[in-house]
Design an enzyme around this catalytic site. Structure first.
Site: not given
Ligand code: 0WK
Ligand code: 0WK
Ligand code: BGC
Length: 819
Positions: A505, A569, A623
Site C-alpha cells: 500500500r 515488514s 509493521d
Molecule cells: C496490515 C498492515 C500491514 C501488515 C499486514 C499483515 O497494515 O503492515 O503487514 O496487515 O497482515 P497480512 O496482510 O500479512 O495478513
C-alpha cells in the site's frame, strides 16, 4: 455434486444437533479450565495432608513412602526376576542389566491371566498362583538352577517401613482377596515360593507399579522423576524431598512417594464434581465409597459409566426411541474396549452402530453420533482429571526445587493410556517417557505445555536483548529507535509505504493536532508480482518507486517533497530511525542483493534512479511497530503491536532433530501447507478420500489461509478436513498466544506491578478473518499471563498510518532538538 453437498450438510447438521443434545445432558461432565485448576489446587492440599504425620491417618490420599531413594545411575548390573501383579494381567519378567558393560537392559516376559477365582479368592491361593506362574516362567526361561533376586510389583496401596516389606492397606480395582489386608505381602509371597523346592529367589524389593514405571523410564532418562499409571486403575508417584516426608526419619535427599491418588475424593473432596452416574457406579462397585477419583478415570470403570449414562438417556427418550434392551440394563455390559472402539477416528461411527446393535438397541444415525459423543465426554473428563492431578504434582516438584521453570520427564504406562484412540493426543506422542511437551488440547496438562512454550519465549526475549547474544539469538529483539508515542501535537501531510503484508500500500496521511486532532488517510493498493518479489533488489525498489509515482500522480501531489514513513515488514537491524539493514527475507520475498543492505538507502537510490520526484524518508518501521503506533494514537495504553497475518514473529522451536521456525507453525502463509501435508498423509493411510490423492491435493500452496477460515464452517471427509484445519489453526493461535503472553508478562515484570493493564494493537488477515484464531489467541494469553489485563485493539487503518505517525513524531523530536 449438489446431492453430495446436501448429504454432507445434512450429516453435519445431524452431528451438531446430537452433540448439542449430549453436551446439554452431560454438562456436569465437562470440566472448565478453572474447575480443573481448582482440582489441581485441591489435590495439592491433599498431598500436604498425606505427607504430614498428624493428618496422614485421616488423609484420603495416603502419600505412601516407597523407600526408593534414588533413580538408576547406570551402575546397576546383573540378572533379576520380577513379578508384576495388579494390572490387567500378571506379568513375570527376567531382566538382565548392563551385562555387556554398557548401560543396557534386556527384558524377557510372560503374561498370565488373573481369573476371578484368583482375584476374588483367598490370600493363600493368590500367592500360590503367583508362585506357580513364576515357577512356570523360570521353567520356560530355564532359570531354575539359578539363585536370583526378585522385585515384586504389587499395584495396591501398601504401607512400607522398608523396601522389602509392605502391609496391604486395602484392595482396589477388581481385586477382593480374603485374608491379605493388613498383612505383609512380601512374606506371603516368600511363603508361597518356598513351597517350590526348585526355586531359589530372594524377594528384595516391593514396589508399586507407578514406582516401577518411573524407574524403568528413569533408566533411559535421568530427568524422569514422576511415574504415572492410567490403566485398569490409576495412580502416580514422584520424588519428594525427605524433609517434607514426616512419616520417615531423616531430612537429607529424596524418596519416591506413591501418592495413591485413586482415593482422592474418598473424604468428600470431589463431591461437588461427582455426578449421579459416578455415585451409581460406585454403589455398584466392589468397594463403594473408595477410589472415587479412580472411578472417574480408569478403564475398569469408564465403560460402566457410559452404560449408566446411555441407560438414563434412553429412559428419558433421548436415545433409541426410549427402548431399553436387557443388555443395556446389565452391569458391565459395556467395557473400555467398546468405548475405545466407538471413539476410533475413522471407523468409530460404524463401530458404534455395531456395538449398539449387539446390545439389541437398533440405533439410528442420530443415536450413533450421540453415543459416540457420550464416550468422548467421558474419556475427556478422565484425561482432564488425570492432567489436573499431574499438574499439581509437577507444580509441587517445581516448588520443591524453587525453580521458575522446571524441565522434567513423566514415565507413563497402562492400557488406557496406550490403547485409547485419543488419550495419547491429550497427553503426548510416544508411549512410556514424556516430558511435558507442547501439545494442543483443552486439558490442564496442555496448560502446562503451553507454559513451557510461554516461558521458553521469556528466556529467548531476555537472551535476544543481550548485546553479546546478537549473533546467536534466534529471537532477534531488534531495536526500532521509536522512543516516543504521539502526543497529539503532531500535524501535517505524510506519505507512507506498507510493504510485506498480503498487499503493498502507498498512503497519504493527513494529521491534524489540537482540538480537531484527527488522521485522514488516502491509500492505494498495488500488487508485487512474484517475479519482482524474487527478482533483483533493484527491480523490487524500482517497482516500489513506480507505485509511489502512480500514487503521487493519482493524488496530484507529485511536486510535494513530503516526509515519508516506510513500513518494511521484514527483520531489519537499525542504527537509527531512518537506517535499517535487512537481516534476511521472510514470507515469499527473495529479491537478490538486499540482505545485509540498508533498505532506506536502496529506496533513496531507486528514487534517484527515477529522478521524477523527491521524498524525505524519515523513518523505516516494522509493521508490528506501525500497528502499535496506529492503535497507540487512539489508546495510550497500547504498548505492543502484533501481526497475525501472512506472517507472525519468527522463533525456532526444537522438535526431534529438526528446527521448525515458529512462524511456519503460526502464520497464515504456512498453515494451509501444513493442512495439505496432513491431508496427504491421512489419504495415504486410506483415512480420507478413499485413499485417492488428487492432482490438486499434490499442488503446493493449494490451501490458502482464506480456505482454512472458510472450511472451518460443512459427509465424513469434510468433517475430517474440518478437524485438521481446526487442529492446525488452533495450534497456531495457541503458539501465538504463548509468545504474546511472554511479552506482556515481561512488560509487567519490567514495571514491577502486581497487575498490568495493557493494550495490544493487532492486524493481519489471519487474526481478522479466521473464525476462531483471535478468540483462541486471547484465551491463551489470559491463561498464561493471568496478572495482565490485555485489551486487543484491532488496527482498522493498517500500519501505514502508524508509519506516518512515527514520521510525524520523529519530525517533532528532530525540530525540538534543533530548537
Ligand atoms: C496490515 C498492515 C500491514 C501488515 C499486514 C499483515 O497494515 O503492515 O503487514 O496487515 O497482515 P497480512 O496482510 O500479512 O495478513
Ligand atoms: C503395565 C505395567 C504394570 C501396570 C500396568 C497397568 O507394567 O505394572 O500395573 O501397566 O496397566 P493395565 O494393565 O492396568 O492397563
Ligand atoms: C492402586 C495403585 C496402582 C494403580 C494402578 C490403583 O487401584 O491403588 O496402587 O498403582 O491402581 O495400577
Amino acid at each position: 455434486m449438489f446431492a453430495v453437498h446436501l448429504l454432507a450438510f445434512h450429516f453435519t447438521k445431524l452431528k451438531e444437533d446430537q452433540i448439542t443434545k449430549v453436551d446439554r445432558f452431560l454438562h456436569q461432565l465437562r470440566l472448565s479450565d478453572d474447575v480443573l485448576q481448582d482440582v489441581a489446587a485441591r489435590f495439592q492440599a491433599e498431598m500436604l495432608k498425606g505427607l504430614a504425620r498428624d493428618t496422614n491417618p485421616t488423609a484420603a490420599v495416603k502419600m505412601l513412602p516407597s523407600f526408593v531413594r534414588s533413580l538408576p545411575d547406570g551402575s546397576e548390573k546383573g540378572e533379576f526376576l520380577a513379578v508384576d501383579l495388579g494390572g490387567s494381567q500378571l506379568r513375570a519378567h527376567q531382566v538382565r542389566v548392563s551385562d555387556d558393560g554398557k548401560q543396557s537392559s534386556q527384558l524377557e516376559s510372560k503374561f498370565y491371566p488373573t481369573p476371578k477365582e484368583v482375584t476374588q479368592g483367598n490370600g493363600a491361593e493368590l500367592f500360590d498362583y503367583i508362585a506357580d506362574c513364576l515357577s512356570d516362567f523360570m521353567d520356560t526361561r530355564n532359570l531354575k538352577q539359578k539363585k536370583l533376586p526378585l522385585g515384586f510389583t504389587f499395584s495396591f496401596p501398601c504401607k512400607q517401613t522398608k523396601l522389602d516389606e509392605g502391609v496391604l492397606l486395602e484392595w482396589t480395582k477388581h481385586f477382593r482377596v480374603r485374608g491379605v489386608q493388613g498383612t505383609d505381602v512380601v512374606s506371603s509371597l516368600h511363603r508361597a515360593l518356598q513351597k517350590h523346592q526348585d526355586i531359589d529367589v530372594d524377594v528384595l524389593a516391593l514396589v508399586n507399579d507407578t514406582v516401577g514405571t518411573m524407574m524403568t523410564c528413569g533408566y533411559d532418562d535421568p530427568r524422569c522423576e514422576v511415574g504415572l499409571i492410567i490403566g485398569t486403575g490409576t495412580n502416580a508417584c514422584y520424588m519428594e524431598e525427605m524433609r517434607h516426608i514426616s512419616l520417615v526419619e531423616g531430612d537429607e535427599g529424596r524418596m519416591c512417594i506413591n501418592t495413591e491418588w485413586g482415593a482422592f475424593g474418598d473424604d468428600g473432596a470431589l463431591d461437588d464434581l461427582r455426578t449421579e452416574f459416578d455415585r451409581e457406579l460406585d454403589l455398584g462397585s466392589l468397594n463403594p465409597g473408595k477410589q472415587l477419583f479412580e472411578k472417574m478415570i480408569s478403564s475398569l470403570y469408564l465403560g460402566e459409566l457410559v452404560r449408566l449414562i446411555l441407560l438414563k438417556m434412553t429412559k428419558e427418550g433421548l436415545l433409541f426411541n426410549g427402548k431399553v434392551s436387557a443388555a443395556l440394563l446389565t452391569k458391565g455390559k459395556i467395557e473400555m474396549k467398546h468405548v475405545s472402539a466407538m471413539e476410533k477416528y475413522k471407523e468409530g461411527l460404524s463401530n458404534t452402530r455395531e456395538i449398539l446393535t449387539e446390545l439389541k438397541l437398533f440405533p439410528s444415525e442420530e443415536d450413533c453420533v450421540a453415543v459416540q459423543h457420550v464416550c468422548t465426554i467421558v474419556s475427556f473428563r478422565s484425561a482432564n482429571l488425570c492432567a489436573a492431578a499431574l499438574a499439581a504434582i509437577l507444580t509441587r516438584l517445581r516448588d520443591n526445587k524453587k525453580l521458575l521453570r522446571m524441565r522434567t520427564t513423566v514415565g507413563i504406562d497402562g492400557g488406557l493410556y496406550k490403547t485409547h484412540p485419543s488419550q495419547k493426543c491429550l497427553w503426548g506422542e510416544t508411549p512410556h517417557t514424556h516430558s511435558p511437551k507442547c501439545l494442543w488440547g483443552e486439558t490442564p496438562h496442555t496448560q502446562a505445555a503451553k507454559s513451557v512454550c510461554g516461558v521458553k519465549h521469556c528466556d529467548s526475549l531476555e537472551y535476544g536483548l543481550k548485546r553479546e547474544a546478537q549473533g546467536q539469538a534466534t529471537v532477534k529483539m531488534l531495536p526500532t529507535y521509536v522512543c516516543g508515542m504521539p502526543d497529539g501535537t503532531e500535524k501535517g501531510k505524510f506519505l507512507a509505504l506498507d510493504l510485506g503484508g498480503t498487499n503493498f500500500r502507498v498512503l497519504l496521511v493527513k494529521i491534524k493536532s489540537g482540538r480537531r486532532r484527527s488522521v485522514q488517510m488516502y491509500n492505494k493498493i498495488f500488487a508485487i508480482p512474484l517475479e519482482i518479489m524474487q527478482g533483483t533488489g533493484e527491480e523490487l525498489f524500482d517497482h516500489i518507486v513506480q507505485c509511489i509515482a502512480d500514487f503521487l500522480d493519482y493524488m496530484g501531489i507529485k511536486g510535494a517533497r513530503l516526509p515519508l514513513g516506510f513500513t518494511f515488514s521484514f527483520p531489519c537491524r537499525q542504527t537509527s530511525i531512518d537506517k535499517g539493514t535487512l537481516v534476511g527475507w521472510t514470507k515469499g520475498f527473495k529479491a537478490t542483493d538486499c540482505e545485509g543492505e540498508d533498505v532506506v538507502d536502496m529506496l533513496r537510490e531507486a528514487i534517484r534512479r527515477r529522478n521524477e520526484f523527491d521524498l524525505d524518508i524519515v523513518a523505516v518501521v516494522n509493521d508490528t511497530v506501525g500497528t502499535m503506533m496506529t492503535c497507540g494514537y487512539e489508546d495510550p495504553n497500547c504498548e505492543i503491536g502484533l501481526i497475525a497475518g501472512t506472517v507472525v514473529a519468527k522463533w525456532p522451536l526444537r522438535e526431534g532433530s529438526t528446527y521448525v521456525e515458529y512462524e511456519k507453525m503460526t502464520s497464515g502463509m504456512y498453515l494451509g501447507e501444513i493442512v495439505r501435508e496432513i491431508l496427504i498423509d491421512l489419504t495415504k493411510q486410506g483415512l480420507l478420500f478413499r485413499g485417492h490423492i488428487s492432482e490438486s491435493l499434490r499442488k503446493r500452496g493449494i490451501f490458502e489461509t482464506k480456505f482454512l477460515s472458510q472450511i472451518e464452517s460443512t459427509c465424513e471427509d469434510s468433517i475430517i478436513v474440518k478437524e485438521v484445519c481446526a487442529a492446525v489453526s488452533t495450534r497456531a493461535a495457541r503458539l501465538c498466544g504463548a509468545g504474546l503472553a511472554a511479552v506482556v508478562e515481561k512488560r509487567r515484570q519490567n514495571r514491577g506491578v502486581e497487575r498490568l493493564q495493557i493494550t495490544v494493537g493487532v492486524d493481519g488477515t489471519l487474526y481478522k478473518l479466521h473464525p476462531h484464531f483471535s478468540r483462541i489467541l486471547q484465551e491463551t494469553v489470559k491463561e498464561l499471563a493471568p496478572q495482565c489485563d490485555v485489551t486487543f485493539m484491532l488496527s482498522e487503518d493498517g500500519s501505514g498510518k502508524g508509519a506516518a505517525l512515527i514520521t510525524a513524531v520523529a519530525k517533532r523530536l528532530k525540530n525540538q532538538n534543533n530548537n
